[in-house]
Design a protein around this motif. Sequence first.
Motif, PDB file in Angstrom:
ATOM      1  N   ALA A  97       0.940  -1.482  -0.322  1.00 12.99           N
ATOM      2  CA  ALA A  97       0.133  -0.075   0.005  1.00 12.99           C
ATOM      3  C   ALA A  97       0.763   1.238   0.144  1.00 12.99           C
ATOM      4  CB  ALA A  97      -0.732   0.166   1.064  1.00 12.99           C
ATOM      5  N   ALA A  98       2.298   1.333   0.514  1.00 12.78           N
ATOM      6  CA  ALA A  98       2.630   2.552   0.775  1.00 12.78           C
ATOM      7  C   ALA A  98       3.253   2.972  -0.945  1.00 12.78           C
ATOM      8  CB  ALA A  98       4.448   1.873   1.442  1.00 12.78           C
ATOM      9  N   GLU A  99       3.156   1.903  -1.587  1.00 14.60           N
ATOM     10  CA  GLU A  99       3.770   2.574  -2.806  1.00 14.60           C
ATOM     11  C   GLU A  99       3.011   2.483  -3.947  1.00 14.60           C
ATOM     12  OE1 GLU A  99       6.824   1.107  -0.916  1.00 14.60           O
ATOM     13  OE2 GLU A  99       4.978  -0.668  -0.807  1.00 14.60           O
ATOM     14  N   LEU A 100       1.214   2.807  -3.074  1.00 14.33           N
ATOM     15  CA  LEU A 100       0.394   3.088  -4.135  1.00 14.33           C
ATOM     16  C   LEU A 100      -0.031   4.288  -4.331  1.00 14.33           C
ATOM     17  CD1 LEU A 100      -0.722  -1.084  -4.768  1.00 14.33           C
ATOM     18  CD2 LEU A 100      -0.072   0.663  -6.281  1.00 14.33           C
ATOM     19  N   PRO A 101      -0.777   4.694  -4.607  1.00 14.08           N
ATOM     20  CA  PRO A 101      -2.150   6.076  -4.597  1.00 14.08           C
ATOM     21  C   PRO A 101      -3.219   5.241  -3.546  1.00 14.08           C
ATOM     22  CG  PRO A 101      -2.004   5.748  -6.890  1.00 14.08           C
ATOM     23  CD  PRO A 101      -1.408   4.350  -6.396  1.00 14.08           C
ATOM     24  N   SER A 102      -3.565   6.598  -3.537  1.00 12.55           N
ATOM     25  CA  SER A 102      -5.238   6.594  -3.184  1.00 12.55           C
ATOM     26  C   SER A 102      -6.443   6.407  -4.677  1.00 12.55           C
ATOM     27  CB  SER A 102      -5.864   7.365  -2.281  1.00 12.55           C
ATOM     28  OG  SER A 102      -7.095   7.446  -1.482  1.00 12.55           O
ATOM     29  N   PHE A 103      -6.636   5.258  -4.615  1.00 15.84           N
ATOM     30  CA  PHE A 103      -7.319   5.754  -6.271  1.00 15.84           C
ATOM     31  C   PHE A 103      -8.809   5.771  -6.112  1.00 15.84           C
ATOM     32  CE2 PHE A 103      -5.329   1.133  -5.812  1.00 15.84           C
ATOM     33  CZ  PHE A 103      -4.252   0.807  -6.153  1.00 15.84           C
ATOM     34  N   GLU A 104      -9.059   6.749  -7.213  1.00 16.54           N
ATOM     35  CA  GLU A 104      -9.447   7.827  -7.185  1.00 16.54           C
ATOM     36  C   GLU A 104     -10.980   6.800  -8.632  1.00 16.54           C
ATOM     37  OE1 GLU A 104      -9.335  11.646  -8.915  1.00 16.54           O
ATOM     38  OE2 GLU A 104      -7.272  11.129  -8.349  1.00 16.54           O
ATOM     39  N   LEU A 105     -11.803   6.271  -7.396  1.00 18.81           N
ATOM     40  CA  LEU A 105     -12.911   5.952  -8.675  1.00 18.81           C
ATOM     41  C   LEU A 105     -14.147   5.909  -8.760  1.00 18.81           C
ATOM     42  CD1 LEU A 105     -12.745   1.855  -6.649  1.00 18.81           C
ATOM     43  CD2 LEU A 105     -11.405   3.051  -8.669  1.00 18.81           C
ATOM     44  N   ASP A 106     -15.045   5.707 -10.041  1.00 21.01           N
ATOM     45  CA  ASP A 106     -16.428   6.449 -10.518  1.00 21.01           C
ATOM     46  C   ASP A 106     -16.745   5.207 -11.297  1.00 21.01           C
ATOM     47  OD1 ASP A 106     -18.787   7.834 -11.091  1.00 21.01           O
ATOM     48  OD2 ASP A 106     -17.579   9.283 -11.510  1.00 21.01           O
ATOM     49  N   ARG A 107     -18.008   5.145 -11.345  1.00 20.23           N
ATOM     50  CA  ARG A 107     -18.790   4.653 -12.612  1.00 20.23           C
ATOM     51  C   ARG A 107     -18.952   5.151 -13.190  1.00 20.23           C
ATOM     52  NH1 ARG A 107     -17.985   0.134  -8.534  1.00 20.23           N
ATOM     53  NH2 ARG A 107     -19.159   1.759  -7.218  1.00 20.23           N
ATOM     54  N   THR A 108     -19.925   4.028 -15.232  1.00 27.20           N
ATOM     55  CA  THR A 108     -21.007   4.570 -15.402  1.00 27.20           C
ATOM     56  C   THR A 108     -21.636   3.390 -15.533  1.00 27.20           C
ATOM     57  OG1 THR A 108     -19.977   4.069 -17.720  1.00 27.20           O
ATOM     58  CG2 THR A 108     -19.950   5.633 -17.039  1.00 27.20           C
ATOM     59  N   VAL A 109     -22.673   2.571 -15.588  1.00 29.53           N
ATOM     60  CA  VAL A 109     -24.166   2.101 -16.128  1.00 29.53           C
ATOM     61  C   VAL A 109     -24.377   1.274 -17.156  1.00 29.53           C
ATOM     62  CG1 VAL A 109     -25.826   0.515 -14.888  1.00 29.53           C
ATOM     63  CG2 VAL A 109     -24.034   1.829 -13.519  1.00 29.53           C
ATOM     64  N   THR A 110     -23.647   0.771 -17.917  1.00 26.80           N
ATOM     65  CA  THR A 110     -24.476   0.379 -19.132  1.00 26.80           C
ATOM     66  C   THR A 110     -25.140  -1.327 -18.859  1.00 26.80           C
ATOM     67  OG1 THR A 110     -22.563   1.517 -21.015  1.00 26.80           O
ATOM     68  CG2 THR A 110     -24.061   0.267 -21.660  1.00 26.80           C
ATOM     69  N   PRO A 111     -26.292  -1.648 -18.970  1.00 29.07           N
ATOM     70  CA  PRO A 111     -26.065  -2.799 -18.433  1.00 29.07           C
ATOM     71  C   PRO A 111     -25.981  -3.537 -19.753  1.00 29.07           C
ATOM     72  CG  PRO A 111     -28.220  -1.178 -17.811  1.00 29.07           C
ATOM     73  CD  PRO A 111     -26.852  -0.787 -18.422  1.00 29.07           C
ATOM     74  N   SER A 112     -25.935  -4.793 -19.017  1.00 24.16           N
ATOM     75  CA  SER A 112     -25.572  -5.910 -20.287  1.00 24.16           C
ATOM     76  C   SER A 112     -26.955  -6.649 -20.971  1.00 24.16           C
ATOM     77  CB  SER A 112     -24.737  -6.902 -19.207  1.00 24.16           C
ATOM     78  OG  SER A 112     -24.808  -8.157 -20.866  1.00 24.16           O
ATOM     79  N   ASN A 113     -26.765  -7.231 -21.602  1.00 17.21           N
ATOM     80  CA  ASN A 113     -27.776  -7.614 -22.320  1.00 17.21           C
ATOM     81  C   ASN A 113     -28.179  -9.070 -22.640  1.00 17.21           C
ATOM     82  OD1 ASN A 113     -26.398  -8.159 -24.478  1.00 17.21           O
ATOM     83  ND2 ASN A 113     -27.126  -6.539 -25.757  1.00 17.21           N
ATOM     84  N   THR A 114     -26.818  -9.250 -22.092  1.00 19.17           N
ATOM     85  CA  THR A 114     -26.600 -10.961 -22.187  1.00 19.17           C
ATOM     86  C   THR A 114     -27.485 -11.162 -21.163  1.00 19.17           C
ATOM     87  OG1 THR A 114     -24.136 -10.668 -22.957  1.00 19.17           O
ATOM     88  CG2 THR A 114     -24.661 -12.338 -22.105  1.00 19.17           C
TER      89      THR A 114
END
Lengths: 281, 787
Positions: free
Chosen positions: B713-730
Motif C-alpha cells: 500500500a505504501a507504494e500505491l496512490p489513493s485510487f479515485e473510482l467512479d462508474r458508469t452503468v451500461t447494463p449488459s443485454n446478455t
Amino acid sequence: MIPAPFEYERAADVAAAVTLLQQGGVEARLLAGGHSLLPLMRLRLARPRLLVDIGGLDDLRYVRVEDERVSIGALATHHDLASSAQLRAACALLARTAEQIGDPQVRHRGTIGGSVAHADPASDLPAALLALDAEMIVQGTEGTRSIAAADFFVGPLMSALRDGEILTEVRVPRTGAAGAYVKFQRRAQDWAIVGVAAAIERDGSAITHARIGLCNMGPTPLRAPGVETALVGADGPGAVATAATRVAELKTPPADQNASADYRRHLAEVMIRRAVAAAVA
Amino acid sequence: MATGERYVGGGVLRKEDLTLLTGQGRFVESITLPGLLHLAVVRSPYGAARIRGIELEAARAAAGVVAAFTGADLAEEWAAPLPMAWPVTEDIRIPEHWPVTQDVARYQGDAVAVVVARTRSAALDAAELVEVEYEELPAVTDVEAALADGAPKVHASLEDNSCYTWTLANGDVEAAFAKADVVVTQRYTQPRLIPNAMEPRAVVVQPLPAAGDFTMWSTTQIPHIAKVLFALTLGIPESKLRVIAPDVGGGFGSKLNIYAEEALCLALARRLGRPVKWVAGRSEGYVATTHGRDQIQHVELAATSDGKILGYRFKLLANMGAYLQLITPGTPLLGGFLFCGSYGGEAYHFECTGVFTNTTPTDAYRGAGRPEATYAIERAMDALAREVGVDPVEIRRRNFLPKGEMVPSPGGLAFDTTDFEMNLDRALERLDYEGLRAEQRARRERGDGKLLGVGFSTYVEMCGIAPSQALGSLNYGAGGWDAAMVRMLPTGKAEVVTGSSPHGQGHVTSWSQIAADALGVAFEDVTVLHGDTHVAPLGMNTYGSRSLAVGGVAVSLACGRVVDKAKTLAGHLLEVSPDDLEFERGTFSVKGVPDRKKTIQELAFAAWTAHSLPEGAEPGLEASCVYDPPNFTFPFGTHVCVVEIDPETGAVEIVRYLAVDDCGNVINPQIVDGQVHGGVAQGIAAALWEEAVYAPDGTLETSSMLNYLVPSAAELPSFELDRTVTPSNTNPLGVKGIGEAGTIAAAPAVINAVIDALSPLGITDIPMPATPERVWRAIRDAEGGAA
C-alpha cells in the motif's frame, strides 16, 4: 518454510549468554529481535545449531544521552531510537536513520545490536554509525573491549566480533554535527539500493567538517573520504554537487537485480547531495 | 429484478469478513486429521538436467519418515498424465506431463522425488537427504532463443520448441495496410509474472480405504473441474472422489489448475492408506505454481493520415514454460479477439505461437490474455497519436466503436452493450485534463523538477465466457454454464447452493443480496453453500470474471423458479388463481384484498408439511437452474494514470490514478470497488515492479519476495473510482464482471503516462516494469549520455 532443526537456549544475563555462545562454538548464533536471522533460517540459508536468545535481557535496552556521548544498549529497538526526543536532539542522524528502517513491525522488533552485529552492508544503521565514528562495546570471556566502527565491519555479514563475544553497547560521540540519512529503494520496506548518512559541521553556511557513510555501496558500509575532503569549504548546492562527484572514486559498488554498479554510483552521488542538503536544512 | 429491491446495489457489509478478520476462517493448511502424513517434494535445482540416479535410503532412514518414492516408483499410480484441457489447434504438441518426472528435469522446480513423513519438518528435513545425480543440460528460457536454430530442445521427442501456431483473421488485412497513410509498428514485451495469492497452495487428501473413497481439500478455484480431472488422472471412480475448497485465500488464476501435488497427495493417500498433506512454502510456490504473461508482441496498425485505423496485425510469441498445464496454450488466445480494444477498423489478423522453454509453466493469471491485448493496443494507440500528431484522447475518440448493442468488433466479437465515449467523458470531467496539460506545459517550460505525465487506457474486456457451444468451437475442454440450487428451509430461511467457488470475491454476500431481494427474505436469512462437490453437485467454478454473470444469474433464475412454485402453492392455499396474486417483499397477497396473504416463510413450512399441496405438486420449496449464457459480457472503462518522474533517479511515482469502470449493473458497490482496487494494484505492480527473471541456465533469480517485488500500500496512490452503468443485454441481471478489469486496464495507463512524461526527450518506449534504472538509462541515453 520451516528452519532446519536447532537447539534453543534463553540466556539469563550477558555472562550466561557468553558462556552458551562459547559452548556452542561456530554453530551458535545470538537471537535478539530476530529480524535478520530468522528470515535466513526460514529459507535455510542460515542453519545455526544453537540459538542463544538474549531478547529478554531488558538491561541492554536503553538510550542514554550523556554530556560527551550517547550510549545505546544493544537491545534498543529501532523504534526506541526513532522515538527518543533526547536522541533526536543530541544525534539527529541516528534517529533519522532508525525511523527509515524496514517497516513498523521491523522497527519494533529489530535491535541496534542485531543490526550492527549482523553486518549486512545493505543495512542502514551501520552506515550511520560509521559516519558518526561510533564505537562498539563487546563482551566476551576475556572481558570487555571497544572496537571502532571503522574496524568493526570487515566483510559482507562479517564483523570483528570474535566467537563468543557479544555486542552490548554502541557509543556515539556528541559532535554537534547536523545529520541526515537519505536512501533510495524500490519499495518502502526494502533494503536500500543506496543509502547515505551525512554528518555535517559548518561555520556559517560553509562546511568545516563532513563525514559521509554509505550503505550498500560495497562489501561493508563505507566512508567516502574523497567526498568528505571535497566537502570541506563547500558553501551552497553547487559546491556540494561538485564534491559529490568524487563518489565515482569508489571501485566497489555491487551490481544486482535492482541496480547495476554504474547506476548505484550515480544514485550515491544524487543521494549525497540530498543528504547534505537535508542535514543542513 | 423482483420488485422490492432492498439489497442489490446497496452497501451491505461482506458476510465473510467477520469470520476471516477474526481468524476463524477454515483454510486447508489448518486441517489436521488422525494419522496425517506430510508430503515434501524434491525438486530439480537445474533448469534442465538428466537424472542419472536417485538415492532414497538416507531419506527413508531419517526420523519420522514413512516412505520416499521416485517418479518410477509412482508410475503405476497414474491412469493418465496431468491433464491439459485446451488443445487450441489440431496439430498442437502436447508433451506428457507426469507429477514426478523420471528421466529429465525440464525446469527448476520439476519434481524428481517425494518424501512422506509424520511431520512437515521431518518431511522437509528428509527431502534434503535425497541424493539425486544430475547431468546438467543446456537450457533455454527466452522464447526467441528457443525458436532459434540449434536451440536446446525442452522435449527431446519434439522436433523443436514450438507448441502451436493459432491464427484469427477477419477482413482483408493486406488491402487495409496497402491503402494506409500511416503504419505504426511496435514491439512490446510482457514480463513473466508470479502470482502471489495471500494463501500459498495446500492440499489434504483423506482416504477411506474400506470404501475406496477419497476426500480432497484443496486451495483450488475449481473443485468441480478438479473432481472430474483427478478422477481421470488417478483412475478413481468420480463418484468416489469428493473435492472441497474451504476458505481459499486468493487465486488470481494460479489456483485454476490441476497440480502435481494434488495428484501426489491422492496417489500417496491411496498407496499408504493414510491422509496426506502438502503445503507450499512461498518460494516453493514461486517455482511450483503457474506463472503468468511472458510474451513478445509485434503490433502493426494501419491508419489514415488523420489517425483512423483501417487494419490491425499482431504476432505473438507466448512462453508456455516446460509443460502445458490446464489451459496454458489457450491463455494468450483469450486476448486474441481483443487486440483491437474498443476501436473499429476493416480488417484484423492475429497470430500466436506457443513456445516451450525450461521455465515453470505459464497459465491464467488475472486477466489471462486480456491484459496483454489491452497493453498492446493501448500503447499502440498512443504511438499512433504521436505519429499523426493528435492528443491521446482524440485518437481514441476518432476510433471508438459506436454506442450500441451487439456491436461487431474487428476481432470478430459482438460486444453486448457499448458506450465508450460517454465513459471517457465521465473520466475527463473528473480528471481536469486541461489543468493537467497546462501544469505539464508549465513544468516543461521551467525545465526543472519532476516530469509530469498522463496516460490513458480506454479498455474493453470480455468475461463470463459462454455459451458452451462457443467454447466447444474453440476446443476448450469445459462448458460455459454454471449451476445454482435455491431452497426455502422449513423454518423460513433460505439456502443457496452455488457452483461458483469463491476465493475472496465475496460471493456469499452478493448471492445473499440477489436471493434476499428475489425471495423477499432478509439478507441475514440467506445462507450460501459452495466449494464442496458433495453439497453442490454441479459447478463450473470461478475464473475469468465469470461468477456473477453466470453463477450469480443462475442464483437469480433459481430464485425466480422458487417464487413461481411458492405462488402456485399460495394460490392453492388462498383459494385464488395464482394470476390474482401479487408478490412484494416476500408476501403473496390477493390483488385488491391485501389482508388475504401468505408469506414465503409460511409457504415454505406448508410445502414441508405437505398437508395440502396443489394437484401434482411435490413437497418442498426448492428449485435449481443451470444457466448457459448466450454470449460473453464486455465490461469497459477509462483508466487514467498521472505520474511524476524524478529525472535524477528515474523513480516513477503515481500521483493520481482514476478508474471509471462500467461493469453493467452493480450488485455490491463495495465489492466492486475492492475488485478495482486490487486489480489496479496488480496492474500497476506489473508496470512498475514485478518481473520474474530467469538466468540463462534456467535458475529463477527472483526466487522470493525479497527480489520479486510485490508492491505494498505504501507504494500505491489513493485510487479515485467512479462508474458508469451500461447494463449488459446478455443476462437478465444486466451484469458484466469486474474481477479482472483493473489489472487489464492499469499497466498500459501507467506506461503511457511514463512515456508521456518522457516524450519531450524523444523517448517512445520503456519496457515493463519501468524500473528506476531503466527510466534513468532512457533519460541518460536520450540526453546523449550527459547524465
